[in-house]
Design a protein around this motif. Structure first.
Motif, mmCIF file in Angstrom:
data_model
loop_
_atom_site.group_PDB
_atom_site.id
_atom_site.type_symbol
_atom_site.label_atom_id
_atom_site.label_comp_id
_atom_site.label_asym_id
_atom_site.label_seq_id
_atom_site.Cartn_x
_atom_site.Cartn_y
_atom_site.Cartn_z
ATOM 1 N N GLN A 248 1.242 -1.384 0.115
ATOM 2 C CA GLN A 248 -0.122 0.210 0.187
ATOM 3 C C GLN A 248 0.656 1.041 -0.437
ATOM 4 O OE1 GLN A 248 -0.230 1.956 3.005
ATOM 5 N NE2 GLN A 248 1.047 0.466 4.185
ATOM 6 N N PHE A 249 2.267 1.078 0.551
ATOM 7 C CA PHE A 249 3.013 2.209 0.345
ATOM 8 C C PHE A 249 3.645 2.867 -1.249
ATOM 9 C CE2 PHE A 249 5.954 -1.422 0.569
ATOM 10 C CZ PHE A 249 6.942 -0.874 -0.124
ATOM 11 N N LEU A 250 3.724 2.104 -2.180
ATOM 12 C CA LEU A 250 3.424 2.254 -3.520
ATOM 13 C C LEU A 250 2.237 3.072 -3.773
ATOM 14 C CD1 LEU A 250 4.486 -1.143 -4.222
ATOM 15 C CD2 LEU A 250 5.505 0.306 -3.921
ATOM 16 N N TYR A 251 1.817 3.512 -3.187
ATOM 17 C CA TYR A 251 0.078 3.856 -3.858
ATOM 18 C C TYR A 251 -0.095 5.883 -2.735
ATOM 19 C CZ TYR A 251 0.017 -0.058 -6.193
ATOM 20 O OH TYR A 251 0.387 -1.076 -7.115
ATOM 21 N N THR A 252 -0.956 6.179 -3.624
ATOM 22 C CA THR A 252 -1.068 7.422 -2.903
ATOM 23 C C THR A 252 -2.799 8.463 -3.593
ATOM 24 O OG1 THR A 252 -0.551 9.720 -2.282
ATOM 25 C CG2 THR A 252 -0.513 9.710 -4.660
ATOM 26 N N VAL A 253 -3.188 9.189 -2.906
ATOM 27 C CA VAL A 253 -4.977 8.818 -2.641
ATOM 28 C C VAL A 253 -5.149 9.721 -4.008
ATOM 29 C CG1 VAL A 253 -6.566 10.609 -2.165
ATOM 30 C CG2 VAL A 253 -5.548 9.278 -0.556
ATOM 31 N N GLY A 254 -5.698 9.778 -5.432
ATOM 32 C CA GLY A 254 -5.513 10.394 -6.407
ATOM 33 C C GLY A 254 -5.139 9.424 -8.121
ATOM 34 N N GLN A 255 -4.098 8.734 -7.218
ATOM 35 C CA GLN A 255 -3.626 7.954 -8.263
ATOM 36 C C GLN A 255 -4.641 6.764 -9.032
ATOM 37 O OE1 GLN A 255 0.598 6.414 -6.280
ATOM 38 N NE2 GLN A 255 1.342 5.465 -8.166
ATOM 39 N N LYS A 256 -3.240 7.275 -10.070
ATOM 40 C CA LYS A 256 -3.959 5.612 -11.056
ATOM 41 C C LYS A 256 -3.462 4.478 -10.656
ATOM 42 C CE LYS A 256 -3.185 4.735 -15.383
ATOM 43 N NZ LYS A 256 -3.509 4.848 -17.179
ATOM 44 N N ALA A 257 -4.330 3.259 -10.574
ATOM 45 C CA ALA A 257 -4.500 2.222 -9.976
ATOM 46 C C ALA A 257 -4.041 0.996 -11.070
ATOM 47 C CB ALA A 257 -5.511 1.691 -9.169
ATOM 48 N N LYS A 258 -2.745 0.509 -11.848
ATOM 49 C CA LYS A 258 -2.808 -0.552 -12.044
ATOM 50 C C LYS A 258 -3.183 -1.981 -12.359
ATOM 51 C CE LYS A 258 1.042 2.070 -14.560
ATOM 52 N NZ LYS A 258 2.182 2.360 -14.923
ATOM 53 N N SER A 260 -4.251 -4.927 -13.495
ATOM 54 C CA SER A 260 -4.324 -6.627 -14.474
ATOM 55 C C SER A 260 -5.859 -6.917 -14.882
ATOM 56 C CB SER A 260 -3.738 -7.153 -14.389
ATOM 57 O OG SER A 260 -3.611 -7.959 -13.479
ATOM 58 N N GLY A 261 -6.474 -7.076 -15.614
ATOM 59 C CA GLY A 261 -7.495 -7.567 -16.137
ATOM 60 C C GLY A 261 -8.882 -6.524 -16.531
ATOM 61 N N MET A 262 -8.844 -5.265 -16.188
ATOM 62 C CA MET A 262 -9.761 -4.378 -15.699
ATOM 63 C C MET A 262 -9.656 -3.264 -17.185
ATOM 64 S SD MET A 262 -11.227 -5.345 -12.993
ATOM 65 C CE MET A 262 -12.057 -4.038 -12.378
ATOM 66 N N LYS A 263 -10.818 -3.884 -17.778
ATOM 67 C CA LYS A 263 -10.635 -2.989 -18.625
ATOM 68 C C LYS A 263 -10.917 -0.930 -18.045
ATOM 69 C CE LYS A 263 -13.684 -5.628 -21.706
ATOM 70 N NZ LYS A 263 -14.894 -5.938 -22.789
ATOM 71 N N GLU A 264 -11.674 -0.965 -16.836
ATOM 72 C CA GLU A 264 -11.840 0.704 -17.039
ATOM 73 C C GLU A 264 -10.808 0.673 -15.930
ATOM 74 O OE1 GLU A 264 -15.065 -0.887 -13.622
ATOM 75 O OE2 GLU A 264 -15.119 0.775 -14.174
ATOM 76 N N LYS A 265 -10.093 2.014 -15.912
ATOM 77 C CA LYS A 265 -9.373 2.602 -15.137
ATOM 78 C C LYS A 265 -10.049 3.287 -13.285
ATOM 79 C CE LYS A 265 -6.944 5.394 -18.796
ATOM 80 N NZ LYS A 265 -6.662 6.142 -19.339
ATOM 81 N N TRP A 266 -8.880 2.732 -12.494
ATOM 82 C CA TRP A 266 -9.813 2.748 -11.363
ATOM 83 C C TRP A 266 -8.245 3.363 -10.584
ATOM 84 C CZ3 TRP A 266 -13.376 0.246 -8.245
ATOM 85 C CH2 TRP A 266 -13.843 -1.374 -9.606
ATOM 86 N N TYR A 267 -9.042 3.917 -9.626
ATOM 87 C CA TYR A 267 -7.801 5.789 -8.801
ATOM 88 C C TYR A 267 -7.947 5.249 -7.612
ATOM 89 C CZ TYR A 267 -7.801 8.017 -13.555
ATOM 90 O OH TYR A 267 -7.376 7.349 -14.740
ATOM 91 N N THR A 284 -11.195 8.827 -13.116
ATOM 92 C CA THR A 284 -10.185 10.105 -11.950
ATOM 93 C C THR A 284 -11.459 11.653 -11.106
ATOM 94 O OG1 THR A 284 -8.882 11.635 -12.728
ATOM 95 C CG2 THR A 284 -10.308 11.620 -14.509
ATOM 96 N N ASN A 285 -12.845 11.335 -11.792
ATOM 97 C CA ASN A 285 -13.944 12.239 -11.945
ATOM 98 C C ASN A 285 -13.713 12.195 -10.264
ATOM 99 O OD1 ASN A 285 -11.737 14.317 -12.093
ATOM 100 N ND2 ASN A 285 -13.017 13.820 -14.504
ATOM 101 N N HIS A 286 -14.381 10.699 -10.111
ATOM 102 C CA HIS A 286 -15.213 9.560 -8.659
ATOM 103 C C HIS A 286 -15.318 10.659 -8.176
ATOM 104 C CE1 HIS A 286 -16.471 6.946 -6.132
ATOM 105 N NE2 HIS A 286 -17.186 5.866 -6.892
ATOM 106 N N PRO A 287 -17.004 10.643 -7.740
ATOM 107 C CA PRO A 287 -16.955 11.764 -6.477
ATOM 108 C C PRO A 287 -16.132 11.076 -5.073
ATOM 109 C CG PRO A 287 -18.609 10.940 -8.066
ATOM 110 C CD PRO A 287 -18.325 10.749 -8.304
#
Length: 400
Positions: A248-258, A260-267, A284-287
């Motif tokens: 979890q330390f590799l990620y920060t709020v607002g960053q794109k999460a890569k 695998s296997g997902m068509k839509e982009k997650w953040y 990327t603009n999720h409330p």
């Protein structure tokens, strides 16, 4: 200014800003010493210690300006006061700002003390784009005996202004610091350096990002110091596990999460260091990525706590949590032990725990505090099902 010639130690990095700061000080008749500070000795991924090249450039500038060159090693102090704290915060699930930590604990503490006690300086100067309301008055004989309090002001060049990174400077340090280029634009600084025969420095690529990482990718660097621990990406929408992460330390709020296997982009929306889950949302603009309030640690006021805040328990001012972001109007509400609740005039994306909330009133940088917890996101407020504990300010024990 009366009495002997004042001795100014200029902290120099090898860049054009600190080089011109030294140039200006000498042109004004001060006795100037160039001081290079080494904080990190490791090689970058190309096998080069960039600090060696920086030190060579500082020596070149000092020779050109005919001023003494001095260097000091703060590698141990930097590791203890800045780098170890940065790792601790990453492990705790928040995203720190090592540049602010370096200014607070190294440049305007250890370096200032060394400049005054070892080199006998009357003041320290740096190449920061910032100003104070005292300027060179701090060098006047008897000035400090009058117990003046100094305000930190934004630079004339609003694009290059660096008061955000100075928001944790102590009043003691500010009363003994000069910012010679604070009234200049970057273009003028480069022009002055070129006229002084410092074309080599003008042509240098401007340093960006965290100094000790160099050209390496952050994820590769941080995994050398924090052991990866795999966990789940969990959807905010339905609590469904949508993938695996390596730490979890590799990620920060607002960053794109890569994922695998997902068509839509997650953040990244949030992190839970206890369960090692990283909470994600689609788009990327999720409330859930936007909120209008946050809760902070006790505020460090550079000058003094604003009288209106103490009297009314509230203060209207301006806010930012990224150096390059435009200022946003906000209202501060005084809370327990000097912390504040920050209510924004409009929603902002990716308010990140561990980052600094920095406050401004006009051209004055008032100070700042660590963001402990964003308030309820628009997503939560729209659902109208948040619990009262979500609005609770963490205690000092919870912070640690």
């Amino acid at each position: 200014m009366t009495g002997r010639m004042k001795h100014i130690v200029c902290a120099m990095s090898g860049g054009v800003d600190s080089s011109v700061a030294a140039l200006l000080l000498k042109s004004r008749g001060f006795r100037v010493t160039g001081l290079f500070m080494r904080n990190w000795d490791a090689l970058d991924e190309t096998g080069v210690c960039t600090a060696d090249k920086d030190e060579e450039d500082v020596q070149f500038v000092c020779d050109k300006l005919n001023i003494p060159f001095h260097h000091v090693n703060f590698v141990k102090e930097y590791w203890h006061d800045v780098f170890s704290e940065m790792l601790r915060q990453y492990q705790g699930g928040v995203t720190p700002n090592p540049d602010i930590l370096c200014n607070k604990f190294i440049k305007f503490d250890r370096l200032l003390q060394y400049s005054r006690e070892t080199l006998g300086a009357d003041a320290l100067a740096t190449g920061h784009y910032a100003r104070t309301d005292a300027g060179e008055q701090i060098l006047e004989d008897g000035w400090h005996s009058k117990q003046h309090s100094v305000k930190l002001l934004q630079a004339a060049d609003s694009v290059k202004d660096q008061t955000f990174f100075l928001s944790q400077i102590s009043q003691h340090a500010l009363q003994r610091t000069l910012f010679p280029i604070g009234d200049l634009t970057k273009a003028v600084v480069k022009e002055m350096a070129a006229r002084a025969g410092l074309q080599r420095i003008v042509k240098r690529k401007e340093s960006m990002g965290i100094c000790f990482i160099g050209t390496r990718k952050f994820n590769n660097f941080i995994q050398e110091y924090v052991e990866p621990r795999s966990g789940n990406f969990v959807s905010l929408e339905d609590n469904r596990v949508v993938g695996k992460h390596k730490g979890q330390f590799l990620y920060t709020v607002g960053q794109k999460a890569k994922i695998s296997g997902m068509k839509e982009k997650w953040y990244i929306v949030d992190k839970n260091p206890l369960s090692n889950e990283v909470i994600v949302a689609p788009n990327t603009n999720h409330p859930a990525l936007f909120c209008e309030a946050m809760f902070t640690s006790p505020v460090h006021w550079i000058h003094e706590a604003p009288r209106q805040l103490l009297q009314d328990q509230m203060l209207d001012c301006d806010f930012r949590f990224q150096n390059t972001d435009p200022l946003v109007r906000c209202t501060l509400t005084l809370s327990s032990m000097g912390s504040v609740i920050v209510s924004l005039s409009r929603p902002l994306r990716a308010i990140t725990p561990g980052q600094y909330a920095v406050f401004y009133l006009g051209e004055e940088c008032l100070g700042g505090a660590i963001i402990l917890k964003p308030g309820p996101s628009l997503h939560v407020l729209n659902r109208k099902n948040y619990k009262t504990e979500e609005l609770r300010i963490p205690t000092a024990q919870q912070e640690s």
